[in-house]
Design a protein around this motif. Structure first.
Motif, PDB file in Angstrom:
ATOM      1  N   GLY A  98     -57.750  33.855 -32.333  1.00 52.80           N
ATOM      2  CA  GLY A  98     -56.656  33.344 -33.406  1.00 52.80           C
ATOM      3  C   GLY A  98     -57.540  32.421 -34.578  1.00 52.80           C
ATOM      4  N   VAL A  99     -58.809  33.036 -34.790  1.00 52.60           N
ATOM      5  CA  VAL A  99     -59.547  32.771 -36.003  1.00 52.60           C
ATOM      6  C   VAL A  99     -59.952  33.665 -36.902  1.00 52.60           C
ATOM      7  CG1 VAL A  99     -61.690  31.412 -36.523  1.00 52.60           C
ATOM      8  CG2 VAL A  99     -60.508  30.562 -34.745  1.00 52.60           C
ATOM      9  N   ARG A 100     -59.842  33.551 -38.184  1.00 48.18           N
ATOM     10  CA  ARG A 100     -60.021  34.470 -39.097  1.00 48.18           C
ATOM     11  C   ARG A 100     -61.554  34.939 -39.155  1.00 48.18           C
ATOM     12  NH1 ARG A 100     -56.385  35.872 -42.962  1.00 48.18           N
ATOM     13  NH2 ARG A 100     -57.884  37.763 -43.269  1.00 48.18           N
ATOM     14  N   LEU A 101     -62.090  35.868 -39.298  1.00 46.48           N
ATOM     15  CA  LEU A 101     -63.365  36.330 -39.518  1.00 46.48           C
ATOM     16  C   LEU A 101     -64.108  35.489 -40.549  1.00 46.48           C
ATOM     17  CD1 LEU A 101     -65.868  37.956 -38.887  1.00 46.48           C
ATOM     18  CD2 LEU A 101     -64.924  39.815 -40.586  1.00 46.48           C
ATOM     19  N   PHE A 102     -63.252  35.067 -41.689  1.00 47.26           N
ATOM     20  CA  PHE A 102     -64.052  34.418 -42.742  1.00 47.26           C
ATOM     21  C   PHE A 102     -64.640  33.156 -42.226  1.00 47.26           C
ATOM     22  CE2 PHE A 102     -63.986  30.758 -45.623  1.00 47.26           C
ATOM     23  CZ  PHE A 102     -64.236  31.367 -46.880  1.00 47.26           C
ATOM     24  N   SER A 103     -63.833  32.357 -41.246  1.00 45.76           N
ATOM     25  CA  SER A 103     -64.219  31.205 -40.649  1.00 45.76           C
ATOM     26  C   SER A 103     -65.419  31.220 -39.797  1.00 45.76           C
ATOM     27  CB  SER A 103     -63.148  30.243 -40.083  1.00 45.76           C
ATOM     28  OG  SER A 103     -61.962  30.246 -41.253  1.00 45.76           O
ATOM     29  N   PHE A 104     -65.290  32.349 -38.964  1.00 49.72           N
ATOM     30  CA  PHE A 104     -65.969  32.575 -37.833  1.00 49.72           C
ATOM     31  C   PHE A 104     -67.385  32.995 -38.322  1.00 49.72           C
ATOM     32  CE2 PHE A 104     -67.822  35.728 -34.751  1.00 49.72           C
ATOM     33  CZ  PHE A 104     -67.995  34.933 -33.633  1.00 49.72           C
ATOM     34  N   THR A 229     -56.897  16.508 -29.034  1.00 51.60           N
ATOM     35  CA  THR A 229     -55.719  16.912 -28.245  1.00 51.60           C
ATOM     36  C   THR A 229     -56.301  17.334 -26.988  1.00 51.60           C
ATOM     37  OG1 THR A 229     -55.520  19.097 -29.290  1.00 51.60           O
ATOM     38  CG2 THR A 229     -54.268  17.490 -30.104  1.00 51.60           C
ATOM     39  N   LEU A 230     -57.671  17.879 -26.968  1.00 48.89           N
ATOM     40  CA  LEU A 230     -58.296  18.606 -25.971  1.00 48.89           C
ATOM     41  C   LEU A 230     -58.784  17.780 -24.915  1.00 48.89           C
ATOM     42  CD1 LEU A 230     -60.164  21.126 -27.905  1.00 48.89           C
ATOM     43  CD2 LEU A 230     -58.082  21.341 -27.014  1.00 48.89           C
ATOM     44  N   ASP A 231     -58.971  17.919 -23.588  1.00 51.50           N
ATOM     45  CA  ASP A 231     -59.714  17.214 -22.456  1.00 51.50           C
ATOM     46  C   ASP A 231     -61.143  17.248 -22.643  1.00 51.50           C
ATOM     47  OD1 ASP A 231     -60.872  19.607 -20.505  1.00 51.50           O
ATOM     48  OD2 ASP A 231     -58.874  20.293 -21.185  1.00 51.50           O
ATOM     49  N   PRO A 232     -61.818  16.590 -22.163  1.00 55.54           N
ATOM     50  CA  PRO A 232     -63.134  16.540 -22.402  1.00 55.54           C
ATOM     51  C   PRO A 232     -63.829  17.799 -22.176  1.00 55.54           C
ATOM     52  CG  PRO A 232     -62.614  14.484 -21.211  1.00 55.54           C
ATOM     53  CD  PRO A 232     -61.398  15.291 -21.189  1.00 55.54           C
ATOM     54  N   ARG A 233     -63.527  18.580 -20.959  1.00 53.37           N
ATOM     55  CA  ARG A 233     -64.360  19.705 -20.790  1.00 53.37           C
ATOM     56  C   ARG A 233     -63.724  20.736 -21.887  1.00 53.37           C
ATOM     57  NH1 ARG A 233     -63.378  23.330 -15.374  1.00 53.37           N
ATOM     58  NH2 ARG A 233     -61.466  23.259 -15.932  1.00 53.37           N
ATOM     59  N   SER A 234     -62.550  20.934 -22.243  1.00 54.29           N
ATOM     60  CA  SER A 234     -62.343  21.896 -23.246  1.00 54.29           C
ATOM     61  C   SER A 234     -62.822  21.599 -24.646  1.00 54.29           C
ATOM     62  CB  SER A 234     -60.843  21.873 -23.248  1.00 54.29           C
ATOM     63  OG  SER A 234     -60.407  22.454 -22.244  1.00 54.29           O
ATOM     64  N   ARG A 235     -62.955  20.397 -24.901  1.00 56.78           N
ATOM     65  CA  ARG A 235     -63.777  19.996 -26.191  1.00 56.78           C
ATOM     66  C   ARG A 235     -65.204  20.228 -26.231  1.00 56.78           C
ATOM     67  NH1 ARG A 235     -62.562  14.814 -29.916  1.00 56.78           N
ATOM     68  NH2 ARG A 235     -64.413  14.897 -31.296  1.00 56.78           N
ATOM     69  N   ARG A 236     -65.894  19.962 -25.126  1.00 54.59           N
ATOM     70  CA  ARG A 236     -67.185  20.235 -24.972  1.00 54.59           C
ATOM     71  C   ARG A 236     -67.372  21.993 -25.386  1.00 54.59           C
ATOM     72  NH1 ARG A 236     -72.368  20.759 -26.037  1.00 54.59           N
ATOM     73  NH2 ARG A 236     -73.485  21.585 -24.176  1.00 54.59           N
ATOM     74  N   ILE A 237     -66.710  22.875 -24.634  1.00 56.38           N
ATOM     75  CA  ILE A 237     -66.838  23.923 -24.593  1.00 56.38           C
ATOM     76  C   ILE A 237     -66.494  24.500 -26.005  1.00 56.38           C
ATOM     77  CG2 ILE A 237     -65.746  26.119 -24.210  1.00 56.38           C
ATOM     78  CD1 ILE A 237     -65.217  25.194 -21.484  1.00 56.38           C
ATOM     79  N   GLN A 267     -61.603  31.677 -20.697  1.00 57.04           N
ATOM     80  CA  GLN A 267     -60.207  31.527 -20.115  1.00 57.04           C
ATOM     81  C   GLN A 267     -60.071  30.055 -20.999  1.00 57.04           C
ATOM     82  OE1 GLN A 267     -59.519  31.993 -16.342  1.00 57.04           O
ATOM     83  NE2 GLN A 267     -59.526  34.085 -16.270  1.00 57.04           N
ATOM     84  N   ILE A 268     -60.676  28.965 -20.509  1.00 57.41           N
ATOM     85  CA  ILE A 268     -60.482  27.791 -20.906  1.00 57.41           C
ATOM     86  C   ILE A 268     -60.902  27.449 -22.626  1.00 57.41           C
ATOM     87  CG2 ILE A 268     -61.686  25.284 -20.917  1.00 57.41           C
ATOM     88  CD1 ILE A 268     -62.509  25.764 -18.173  1.00 57.41           C
ATOM     89  N   GLU A 269     -61.618  28.031 -23.032  1.00 59.81           N
ATOM     90  CA  GLU A 269     -62.051  28.333 -24.515  1.00 59.81           C
ATOM     91  C   GLU A 269     -60.718  28.808 -25.390  1.00 59.81           C
ATOM     92  OE1 GLU A 269     -65.446  30.102 -27.603  1.00 59.81           O
ATOM     93  OE2 GLU A 269     -64.852  31.233 -25.782  1.00 59.81           O
ATOM     94  N   GLY A 270     -60.240  30.083 -24.685  1.00 54.75           N
ATOM     95  CA  GLY A 270     -59.263  30.699 -25.487  1.00 54.75           C
ATOM     96  C   GLY A 270     -57.979  29.812 -25.505  1.00 54.75           C
ATOM     97  N   LYS A 271     -57.607  28.744 -24.224  1.00 55.33           N
ATOM     98  CA  LYS A 271     -56.521  28.027 -24.275  1.00 55.33           C
ATOM     99  C   LYS A 271     -56.658  26.999 -25.155  1.00 55.33           C
ATOM    100  CE  LYS A 271     -55.096  29.319 -19.642  1.00 55.33           C
ATOM    101  NZ  LYS A 271     -54.928  28.795 -18.243  1.00 55.33           N
ATOM    102  N   ALA A 272     -57.981  26.376 -25.204  1.00 51.05           N
ATOM    103  CA  ALA A 272     -58.364  25.333 -25.997  1.00 51.05           C
ATOM    104  C   ALA A 272     -58.088  25.533 -27.847  1.00 51.05           C
ATOM    105  CB  ALA A 272     -59.632  24.977 -25.962  1.00 51.05           C
ATOM    106  N   LEU A 273     -58.592  26.961 -27.918  1.00 56.37           N
ATOM    107  CA  LEU A 273     -58.473  27.307 -29.487  1.00 56.37           C
ATOM    108  C   LEU A 273     -56.736  27.451 -29.911  1.00 56.37           C
ATOM    109  CD1 LEU A 273     -61.423  29.761 -29.621  1.00 56.37           C
ATOM    110  CD2 LEU A 273     -61.203  27.480 -30.767  1.00 56.37           C
TER     111      LEU A 273
END
Length: 283
Positions: A98-104, A229-237, A267-273
């Motif tokens: 869900g992120v554009r190539l420009f930003s990535f 809005t993320l939990d600590p683990r998701s934010r760290r990832i 999976q955690i990264e995808g849900k967090a994004l």
């Protein structure tokens, strides 16, 4: 990818201005076109699709490279190094995030340019740690004026960047150097630069405007609120994978840190994004 897709090159016989004019004629892709090309490359190793992704973002590399003109290195070399970073970004880009190539791609482009500067600019020899590199590339923008830093300002910058105040003052001294003339003396050396060569204002170029808008969205208050809005683990990832100052952490590195599989980290990264995307959209 590099084995069969040639990297765009600024040849010795070409004018840099000519190269820039050419890349600016290549249209940017829509989100749908970008996602389709990225999927074709990832699923079928379609090098033509990868090439279109690279070519459509060469103007982004030019815009970013211009921001490093003040280091006195050839602009063509900075662009070429940035192009390498762009190709690395295309190779790793996953449109499903869900992120554009420009930003990535910004992280990868800057990382290659930073490494080139560090390898080739003699005054950066003291920037041997991650914190010192961060200081080197941020000190100029963090200074409030052209005047020498006060001890209070040096302490504040040191605190923000995680270095010692003495290192801030030493880096400022090395970056300032001795006074030099605005105009260059007669010199046949093609690599000879003077301040007059760096005084172009690119703030209002279309690419620069678009880049600032992207950064405002991703790095301003909206980003911080989305991270909250993320939990600590998701934010760290997310921070380790997308917002690292140095090289981004791998799935396997984070898997070892949290004692789970690399697939679980993905999976955690995808849900967090996705959650952050919703928060940014609602902001």
């Amino acid at each position: 990818m590099s084995a069969t897709m040639s990297l765009p090159v600024i040849s010795a016989g070409d004018s840099l201005d000519s190269y820039i004019r050419q890349v600016n004629t290549i249209p940017m892709l829509t989100a749908e076109e970008e996602a389709d090309l990225a999927q074709r490359y990832r699923s079928g190793n379609d090098l033509e699709a990868a090439g279109r992704l690279v070519l459509s973002h060469l103007r982004v590399v030019v815009s970013i490279a211009r921001g490093y003109s003040g280091y006195g290195l050839p602009q063509a070399d900075l662009i070429q190094e940035g192009n390498i970073g762009l190709m690395k970004a295309v190779k790793r880009f996953e449109p499903t995030r869900g992120v554009r190539l420009f930003s990535f791609a910004v992280h990868w482009i800057k990382a290659e340019i930073h490494e080139y500067i560090i390898r080739n600019w003699r005054m950066v020899r003291i920037a041997t740690t991650k914190a010192q590199r961060k200081l080197f590339f941020n000190l100029r923008s963090m200074k409030q004026s052209f005047a020498a830093l006060t001890h209070k300002e040096a302490r504040q910058i040191a605190e923000d960047l995680g270095v010692k105040p003495e290192e801030v003052l030493e880096m400022e001294t090395r970056l300032s150097g001795q006074d030099i003339a605005l105009m260059a003396e007669d010199n046949d050396d093609d690599n000879h630069y003077a301040p007059i060569d760096w005084l172009a204002d690119h703030d209002n170029e279309p690419v620069a405007v678009l880049q600032r808008r992207a950064f405002d969205q991703l790095q301003g208050e909206g980003l911080e609120k989305a991270l909250d809005t993320l939990d600590p683990r998701s934010r760290r990832i997310v921070e380790a994978r997308w917002l690292a100052d140095d090289e981004a952490a791998t799935l396997h590195e984070l898997a070892a840190e949290f004692g789970v599989s690399a697939e679980r980290i993905r999976q955690i990264e995808g849900k967090a994004l996705q959650k952050m995307k919703g928060a940014l959209t609602a902001a």
